[in-house]
Design a protein around this motif. Sequence first.
Motif, PDB file in Angstrom:
ATOM      1  N   ARG A   1       0.703  -1.154  -0.180  1.00  0.00           N
ATOM      2  CA  ARG A   1      -0.088   0.101  -0.044  1.00  0.00           C
ATOM      3  C   ARG A   1       1.319   1.433   0.272  1.00  0.00           C
ATOM      4  N   PRO A   2       0.592   2.224  -1.228  1.00  0.00           N
ATOM      5  CA  PRO A   2       1.050   3.511  -1.341  1.00  0.00           C
ATOM      6  C   PRO A   2       1.458   4.459   0.754  1.00  0.00           C
ATOM      7  N   THR A   3       0.560   3.743   1.796  1.00  0.00           N
ATOM      8  CA  THR A   3       0.194   4.482   2.635  1.00  0.00           C
ATOM      9  C   THR A   3       1.412   3.828   4.057  1.00  0.00           C
ATOM     10  N   ALA A   4       2.233   2.506   3.345  1.00  0.00           N
ATOM     11  CA  ALA A   4       2.466   1.979   4.513  1.00  0.00           C
ATOM     12  C   ALA A   4       3.575   2.099   4.411  1.00  0.00           C
ATOM     13  N   ARG A   5       4.174   1.852   5.338  1.00  0.00           N
ATOM     14  CA  ARG A   5       6.231   1.404   5.419  1.00  0.00           C
ATOM     15  C   ARG A   5       7.172   0.831   6.012  1.00  0.00           C
ATOM     16  N   PRO A   6       8.316   0.680   5.973  1.00  0.00           N
ATOM     17  CA  PRO A   6       9.307  -0.286   6.520  1.00  0.00           C
ATOM     18  C   PRO A   6       8.060  -0.636   7.464  1.00  0.00           C
ATOM     19  N   PRO A   7       8.427  -2.193   8.201  1.00  0.00           N
ATOM     20  CA  PRO A   7       8.478  -2.626   9.130  1.00  0.00           C
ATOM     21  C   PRO A   7       9.541  -2.123   9.710  1.00  0.00           C
ATOM     22  N   GLU A   8      10.899  -2.059   9.726  1.00  0.00           N
ATOM     23  CA  GLU A   8      12.219  -2.412  10.638  1.00  0.00           C
ATOM     24  C   GLU A   8      12.247  -0.342  11.261  1.00  0.00           C
ATOM     25  N   PRO A   9      12.538  -0.412  11.812  1.00  0.00           N
ATOM     26  CA  PRO A   9      12.182   1.627  12.894  1.00  0.00           C
ATOM     27  C   PRO A   9      13.382   2.003  11.187  1.00  0.00           C
ATOM     28  N   PRO A  10      12.929   3.124  11.552  1.00  0.00           N
ATOM     29  CA  PRO A  10      13.967   4.561  10.932  1.00  0.00           C
ATOM     30  C   PRO A  10      15.332   4.433  11.292  1.00  0.00           C
ATOM     31  N   PRO A  11      16.377   4.180  11.276  1.00  0.00           N
ATOM     32  CA  PRO A  11      17.896   4.237  10.862  1.00  0.00           C
ATOM     33  C   PRO A  11      18.348   5.806  12.284  1.00  0.00           C
ATOM     34  N   MET A  12      19.135   6.190  12.993  1.00  0.00           N
ATOM     35  CA  MET A  12      19.241   6.844  13.599  1.00  0.00           C
ATOM     36  C   MET A  12      20.171   8.013  12.776  1.00  0.00           C
ATOM     37  N   ARG A  13      19.592   8.770  12.965  1.00  0.00           N
ATOM     38  CA  ARG A  13      20.288  10.189  12.380  1.00  0.00           C
ATOM     39  C   ARG A  13      21.580  10.670  12.100  1.00  0.00           C
ATOM     40  N   GLY A  14      22.318  10.827  10.849  1.00  0.00           N
ATOM     41  CA  GLY A  14      23.460  10.539  11.120  1.00  0.00           C
ATOM     42  C   GLY A  14      24.047  12.043  10.760  1.00  0.00           C
ATOM     43  N   LEU A  15      25.539  11.678   9.410  1.00  0.00           N
ATOM     44  CA  LEU A  15      25.409  13.279   9.215  1.00  0.00           C
ATOM     45  C   LEU A  15      25.418  12.993   8.285  1.00  0.00           C
ATOM     46  N   ARG A  16      24.854  14.567   7.514  1.00  0.00           N
ATOM     47  CA  ARG A  16      24.530  14.514   6.418  1.00  0.00           C
ATOM     48  C   ARG A  16      25.594  14.902   5.268  1.00  0.00           C
ATOM     49  N   PRO A  17      26.782  14.630   4.911  1.00  0.00           N
ATOM     50  CA  PRO A  17      27.714  15.041   3.568  1.00  0.00           C
ATOM     51  C   PRO A  17      26.944  15.637   2.543  1.00  0.00           C
ATOM     52  N   ARG A  18      28.648  16.344   1.982  1.00  0.00           N
ATOM     53  CA  ARG A  18      28.127  17.594   1.337  1.00  0.00           C
ATOM     54  C   ARG A  18      28.443  16.988   0.341  1.00  0.00           C
ATOM     55  N   VAL A  19      29.782  16.166   0.429  1.00  0.00           N
ATOM     56  CA  VAL A  19      30.696  16.102  -0.575  1.00  0.00           C
ATOM     57  C   VAL A  19      31.370  14.274  -0.257  1.00  0.00           C
ATOM     58  N   ALA A  20      31.028  14.007  -1.878  1.00  0.00           N
ATOM     59  CA  ALA A  20      32.248  12.128  -1.288  1.00  0.00           C
ATOM     60  C   ALA A  20      32.749  12.568  -2.317  1.00  0.00           C
ATOM     61  N   ALA A  21      34.080  11.617  -1.389  1.00  0.00           N
ATOM     62  CA  ALA A  21      35.755  11.305  -2.362  1.00  0.00           C
ATOM     63  C   ALA A  21      35.941  10.268  -1.493  1.00  0.00           C
ATOM     64  N   ARG A  22      36.162   9.374  -2.634  1.00  0.00           N
ATOM     65  CA  ARG A  22      37.465   7.711  -2.097  1.00  0.00           C
ATOM     66  C   ARG A  22      39.070   8.240  -1.781  1.00  0.00           C
ATOM     67  N   ASP A  23      39.058   9.301  -2.304  1.00  0.00           N
ATOM     68  CA  ASP A  23      40.498   9.204  -2.603  1.00  0.00           C
ATOM     69  C   ASP A  23      40.633  10.228  -0.879  1.00  0.00           C
ATOM     70  N   ARG A  24      41.623  10.159   0.018  1.00  0.00           N
ATOM     71  CA  ARG A  24      41.077  10.958   0.662  1.00  0.00           C
ATOM     72  C   ARG A  24      41.563  12.499   1.088  1.00  0.00           C
ATOM     73  N   TRP A  25      42.554  12.193  -0.071  1.00  0.00           N
ATOM     74  CA  TRP A  25      43.563  13.801  -0.052  1.00  0.00           C
ATOM     75  C   TRP A  25      42.493  14.470  -1.288  1.00  0.00           C
ATOM     76  N   LYS A  26      41.386  13.745  -2.424  1.00  0.00           N
ATOM     77  CA  LYS A  26      40.707  15.505  -2.682  1.00  0.00           C
ATOM     78  C   LYS A  26      39.323  14.846  -1.759  1.00  0.00           C
ATOM     79  N   ARG A  27      39.141  14.146  -0.336  1.00  0.00           N
ATOM     80  CA  ARG A  27      38.362  14.578   0.372  1.00  0.00           C
ATOM     81  C   ARG A  27      38.579  16.130   1.169  1.00  0.00           C
ATOM     82  N   ILE A  28      39.428  15.648   1.700  1.00  0.00           N
ATOM     83  CA  ILE A  28      39.723  17.092   2.356  1.00  0.00           C
ATOM     84  C   ILE A  28      40.268  18.171   1.245  1.00  0.00           C
ATOM     85  N   GLU A  29      41.044  18.271   0.563  1.00  0.00           N
ATOM     86  CA  GLU A  29      40.532  20.078  -0.771  1.00  0.00           C
ATOM     87  C   GLU A  29      38.763  20.398  -1.363  1.00  0.00           C
TER      88      GLU A  29
END
Length: 298
Positions: free
Chosen positions: A223-251
Amino acid sequence: MTAPRQVLPGVTYLVTRRCFQRMFLLRPSPATNAIFLYVLAVAARRYGILVHAFCVMSNHFHLVVTDVNARLPEFEQYLNALVARAVNASLGRWESFWAPGSYSAVALSSPQDVLEKVAYVLTNPVKAGLVASAKEWPGLWSAPESIGAGALRVTRPDGFFRRSGPMPEVVELALVPPPGFEPADAFRSLLVDAIAAREREVAHAHALAGIGFVGARRVLAQRPTARPPEPPPMRGLRPRVAARDRWKRIEAIGRLVGFLRAYREAWRARRAGRSGVIFPAGTYLLRVLHGVPCASFG
């Protein structure tokens, strides 16, 4: 004060938006699939957004896009508002559609980061345990072979959109390879391999745990108004950038921190009544709503 977004031209993003209270308001159906694809095509053309990949899950969606003209907030506002109104109308409801707050837009630092996030988006139904293969997902999903294969002709859905209204009857949506990947067939080949690797990892984990997949039939029966049975995940960080390379991420984080610092200094100076205050490049809302002068990009 809420941290402002830095909106610069030519940035590639992973964009995510979640439904209200995790409900399955975007559950796959012919009506929902048609509405989302049509509005996405119109919004992309209207705001000059390059679309690389998309996957619409039952209670959220992911896009990988390049914001050519620094208009991502306008694109997202248009897309989210029109999808909410049209899908709500098709479901016979009028309550809140999206979760409180705003969309997530994570800037991707390198072509490798883009490839990984596109693979992540397209294998989201598999990672969620819904289908064993991404191609089995009955919702809106961009197949790798459609990238660089010419524009899709998307027809205006019946129902919500008036035939005599301003919305176009037909609009084209071209899925293009991300910047840094040419030609298109080379990107498609890399993407197919990345998707297959992710699917094998999930299949192995499910086999070890002795669990199966929900399956497309059961997804469509929710049903469209149903929702997942598991509890919602705890709120964590909301990143604004993604970079696998450490130095690119730091930059990248350093550039963002520098923008936020310069923005707050300019904001305080403007509030103090100083004239000729220049806001940093990437300032969006104050520039659009109040015409503040901004430094040039690059």
